[in-house]
Design an enzyme around this catalytic site. Structure first.
Site, PDB file in Angstrom:
ATOM      1  CG  ASP A 173      -9.815  14.312  55.616  1.00  0.00           C
ATOM      2  OD1 ASP A 173      -9.221  13.435  56.268  1.00  0.00           O
ATOM      3  OD2 ASP A 173     -11.026  14.275  55.360  1.00  0.00           O
ATOM      4  CE1 TYR A 301     -13.889   8.827  55.371  1.00  0.00           C
ATOM      5  CE2 TYR A 301     -15.570  10.517  55.629  1.00  0.00           C
ATOM      6  CZ  TYR A 301     -14.271  10.068  55.831  1.00  0.00           C
ATOM      7  OH  TYR A 301     -13.360  10.861  56.490  1.00  0.00           O
ATOM      8  CG  HIS A 366      -5.527  14.982  59.077  1.00  0.00           C
ATOM      9  ND1 HIS A 366      -5.093  14.387  57.912  1.00  0.00           N
ATOM     10  CD2 HIS A 366      -6.880  15.055  58.970  1.00  0.00           C
ATOM     11  CE1 HIS A 366      -6.123  14.116  57.147  1.00  0.00           C
ATOM     12  NE2 HIS A 366      -7.223  14.505  57.752  1.00  0.00           N
TER      13      HIS A 366
END
Length: 392
Positions: A173, A301, A366
């Site tokens: 990630d 982000y 994930h």
């Protein structure tokens, strides 16, 4: 400067948490039995009831403190990390970087598997930092804490603070993005890198006329995924502050936002607790709650989106954070592709990484280190054995 760190949460914070859970105001729900509209209300109510009445933070805190925690001050920034020494006669330093919406708890199951010596006496010194703005690392007070800057902090932690001249690095990630930046800017300190994701910005910024058939199909899949699953990314990378008010104030809202990703991204086949226990889920959420880091976790982000726009629309500016875009680091790279993750064709990934090993895992998603720690540990060990440094 490095000093030991002990996790300790003020009981008043935990009491306030229970009070807030008790006063949750629940919304209505229509046609969402399969989580198709987001977090299922019945399951969330069950999880929040457990969090309020049955979850034992003290027990989990004691467990977390069985690992060796430290904080280091690097460039005037306080970085939390676990540093667990290997048991073998040859122990290779391994930096492991988590993602979102997990935390350093992503790696708790795999740490003892990696610090244990194999039949040849090979083990790992495992170093797991909390990404800035996550967990018990400091919350950045200024903009600019992007993946490149985080990579610099982590490289300094490994070399300047812990004294390792060479180390391995693993990431999934956000951890894959940070690990790539370490490979780009600190390659001389690396033995190799191991990834469970290929940073998606590569396919987004690549000129479509330069893509082959398989790459175009992958880009279509990424676009479809963004349209169906990527709303969180759109919000967190553009207007994170607006979202943070609600999630920093409501533990039920925070839990809903986080567990929906564990449900959607894991290999759980519709049964979240087939992959994670309630204690694992709630421990991770509680760390976000007690540290008030959901907002600061979002800001990475926005930093990434700012950098991507710079790369796409103003790539010649001297301060471009992606000023090594297109550079292929000469660092041996392994990729473990787990079932539910969307990865590009290997040939495309090899344009940006020196791929030495690419294995497709039979199961897992994930959050690989939490879901299938044995498979991931074995893949890391297999890769390291191919490197000369791993020969006892």
């Amino acid at each position: 400067m490095v000093h030991p760190f002990t996790i300790s949460v003020d009981p008043a914070i935990l009491k306030n948490l229970q009070d807030r859970l008790a006063s949750t105001r629940w919304p209505d729900q229509v046609d969402n039995e399969q989580w198709q509209a987001g977090t299922n209300e019945a399951y969330l109510q069950q999880l929040c009831t457990y969090w309020q009445h049955d979850f034992d933070w003290k027990k989990q805190q004691d467990y977390l403190n069985t690992f060796s925690h430290f904080k280091a001050t690097i460039d005037n920034y306080g970085l939390h990390f676990i540093h667990q020494k290997g048991e073998g006669n040859q122990s290779i330093p391994l930096l492991m970087t988590h993602g979102w919406p997990d935390s350093f708890v992503r790696f708790l199951k795999i740490i003892p598997l990696l610090t244990k010596a194999d039949e040849n006496g090979l083990s790992f010194d495992v170093i797991v930092p909390s990404i800035p703005g996550h967990g018990f690392s400091d919350i950045p007070t200024e903009t600019g804490m992007n993946n490149k800057q985080i990579a610099s902090l982590f490289a300094k932690l490994m070399t300047d603070e812990l004294g390792y001249t060479k180390f391995m690095a693993h990431g999934g990630d956000a951890g894959s993005e940070i690990t790539e930046q370490i490979a780009l800017y600190h390659a001389d300190s690396l033995l190799g890198i191991h990834l469970t994701d290929i940073p998606y910005h590569h396919i987004i910024v690549t000129d479509e006329t330069k893509l082959g058939r398989n790459e175009k199909k992958y880009k279509e899949d990424v676009t479809q995924w963004q349209q169906t699953e990527g709303a969180y990314n759109a919000v967190q990378s553009t207007k994170p502050q607006t979202l943070a008010y609600g999630l920093n104030d409501s533990p039920a809202g925070l839990a809903a936002w986080i567990i929906e990703k564990f449900y959607a991204w894991s290999d759980c086949d519709g049964d979240l607790e087939s992959c994670f226990t309630k204690d694992e889920l709630v421990t991770n959420i509680t760390i976000y709650w007690v540290t008030q880091t959901i907002n600061s976790s979002f800001r990475r982000y926005r930093e990434t989106m700012t950098d991507m726009m710079q790369e796409m629309f103003n790539p010649l500016q001297k301060l471009n954070p992606f000023d090594k875009t297109g550079t292929k680091p000469n660092v041996p790279t392994a990729v473990a592709q787990f079932q539910t993750d969307l990865l590009p064709p290997q040939d495309f990934a090899n344009q940006f990484f020196s791929i030495h090993q690419w294995n497709k895992m039979p199961k897992g998603g994930h959050f690989a280190a939490m879901e299938q720690p044995d498979l991931l540990a074995d893949d890391i060990r297999a890769f390291v054995r191919t490197l000369k440094v791993a020969t006892p």
